[in-house]
Scaffold this active site. Sequence first.
Site, PDB file in Angstrom:
ATOM      1  N   SER A  96      85.098  84.528  99.322  1.00  7.37           N
ATOM      2  CA  SER A  96      85.688  85.688  99.993  1.00  7.37           C
ATOM      3  C   SER A  96      85.147  85.867 101.409  1.00  7.37           C
ATOM      4  CB  SER A  96      85.442  86.963  99.179  1.00  7.37           C
ATOM      5  OG  SER A  96      86.128  86.918  97.946  1.00  7.37           O
TER       6      SER A  96
ATOM      7  N   GLY B 266      89.193  86.890  96.560  1.00  8.91           N
ATOM      8  CA  GLY B 266      89.593  85.932  97.581  1.00  8.91           C
ATOM      9  C   GLY B 266      89.490  86.536  98.969  1.00  8.91           C
TER      10      GLY B 266
ATOM     11  N   GLY C 220      90.510  87.379 103.149  1.00  5.92           N
ATOM     12  CA  GLY C 220      91.612  87.642 104.062  1.00  5.92           C
ATOM     13  C   GLY C 220      92.519  88.795 103.681  1.00  5.92           C
TER      14      GLY C 220
ATOM     15  N   CYS D  80      89.179  92.483  93.024  1.00 10.47           N
ATOM     16  CA  CYS D  80      89.107  92.424  94.479  1.00 10.47           C
ATOM     17  C   CYS D  80      90.457  92.033  95.084  1.00 10.47           C
ATOM     18  CB  CYS D  80      87.971  91.501  94.910  1.00 10.47           C
ATOM     19  SG  CYS D  80      87.419  91.775  96.612  1.00 10.47           S
TER      20      CYS D  80
ATOM     21  N   GLN E  94      94.235  94.003  94.964  1.00 11.11           N
ATOM     22  CA  GLN E  94      95.127  94.306  96.080  1.00 11.11           C
ATOM     23  C   GLN E  94      96.514  93.715  95.854  1.00 11.11           C
ATOM     24  OE1 GLN E  94      92.977  92.864  99.521  1.00 11.11           O
ATOM     25  NE2 GLN E  94      91.204  94.148  99.069  1.00 11.11           N
TER      26      GLN E  94
ATOM     27  N   ASN F  50      82.739  93.190  98.093  1.00 12.86           N
ATOM     28  CA  ASN F  50      82.949  92.342  99.264  1.00 12.86           C
ATOM     29  C   ASN F  50      84.434  92.330  99.589  1.00 12.86           C
ATOM     30  OD1 ASN F  50      83.072  90.439 101.281  1.00 12.86           O
ATOM     31  ND2 ASN F  50      82.793  88.692  99.929  1.00 12.86           N
TER      32      ASN F  50
ATOM     33  N   TYR G 135      89.787  94.820 103.118  1.00 14.07           N
ATOM     34  CA  TYR G 135      91.049  95.552 102.998  1.00 14.07           C
ATOM     35  C   TYR G 135      90.968  96.508 101.813  1.00 14.07           C
ATOM     36  CZ  TYR G 135      93.195  92.401 106.384  1.00 14.07           C
ATOM     37  OH  TYR G 135      93.492  91.706 107.531  1.00 14.07           O
TER      38      TYR G 135
ATOM     39  N   HIS H 119      83.269  93.979  92.013  1.00 11.74           N
ATOM     40  CA  HIS H 119      83.016  92.744  91.269  1.00 11.74           C
ATOM     41  C   HIS H 119      82.249  93.009  89.979  1.00 11.74           C
ATOM     42  CE1 HIS H 119      84.372  89.751  94.280  1.00 11.74           C
ATOM     43  NE2 HIS H 119      84.127  90.746  95.113  1.00 11.74           N
TER      44      HIS H 119
ATOM     45  N   GLU I 179      81.711  90.983  87.648  1.00 10.03           N
ATOM     46  CA  GLU I 179      80.915  89.817  87.245  1.00 10.03           C
ATOM     47  C   GLU I 179      79.516  89.858  87.838  1.00 10.03           C
ATOM     48  OE1 GLU I 179      82.515  88.602  91.217  1.00 10.03           O
ATOM     49  OE2 GLU I 179      83.232  89.745  89.497  1.00 10.03           O
TER      50      GLU I 179
END
Length: 370
Positions: A54, A228, A230, A255, A259, A297, A300, A340, A342
């Site tokens: 990411s 991921g 961007g 994450c 989105q 992390n 957006y 996250h 995990e």
Amino acid sequence: MKERKVMYSYNKQLILEDGTVYKGYGFGADVETIGEVVFNTGMTGYQETLSDPSYNGQIVTFTYPLIGNYGINRDDFETITPSIKGLIVREVCKKPSNFRTEYTLHDVLKDLKIPGISGIDTRSLTRKIREHGTIKGVITDLRADSDKVLKKLQISNLPTDQISQVSIQRAYQSSGKGYRVVLVDLGMKSGILRELNARGCDIVVVPYNITAKELLHLNPDGVMLSNGPGDPEDVPETIAMINEIMDKLPIFGICMGHQLISLAGGAKTYKLKFGHRGANHPVKNLLTGKVDITSQNHGYSVDIKSLENTDLELTHLSVNDKTCEGVRHRYYPVFSVQYHPEASPGPHDPNYLFDQFIENMSEYKAIKKK
């Protein structure tokens, strides 16, 4: 009397697109790099951070002043091929001390061809990012012409195809005896795979651009959408795929996956001023009233107002800035979180969400048999 030699001298510089220059000491690879400068507030987890897909295309500033003190080991990487652009630290530890240490941070970055710069006033840099937002920067040699480097930096564009760079090209299987999960790799951290493996799932990891027809042909019991890098709007094909399967299977998004579920459900996303990055972010679960400390992390966020008039409802809220941290579908077993669970690195408070996903698959499978 012999003259005492100076052991260290400035040999690198960090130049920001607004013309600000920070001088420091280079470590890791001796190469020039350009990227989006962001900051991470975690006290630990630098190995997981540098190997988190990411962070593709970004130069990460660590707000914690000493980085590298417990070294690097072969077990805590989140991907085999890190794509982070560079690291910025106040002080880098050259002699780590930990029973798991196998390499120094310097040696690993050198092998991975990733540059780092230390000796930077990271407090000043973090305040600048908080006030002005994320900013482009370049780590380069101190002897480089700063005016020429600045002009090059200002006309350079940040990448927009980041998910395609970090996603796998071909599907592979991680066999188990439990529920079959199709894990869509949008820049997947290994921690997600480990959590599903720990629950005995039969996992098929697939590329981000898999079609709904191809995915359903794998006959899964559920679908996991990974994290991921961007802008989520850069992968319209993935959004279209999610839209086609949303009423057919249990889905869990993390994450970036969160989105994309939101976009597929009719909501909107926007870029945060400086993002959420660290292992210490409080999130309120609106369904239980409890607060989890989470690892995050992302740059957006989902627009909460845009959830109105959709079939998605807000389930989690950031305690710090009241941004969206989770949604669920009102009618289908589909849910997602912005953080996250995990926990690689970070607290394990929200780990129960993987069990919720397993429960959703169990209930959905029981309904299908009737």
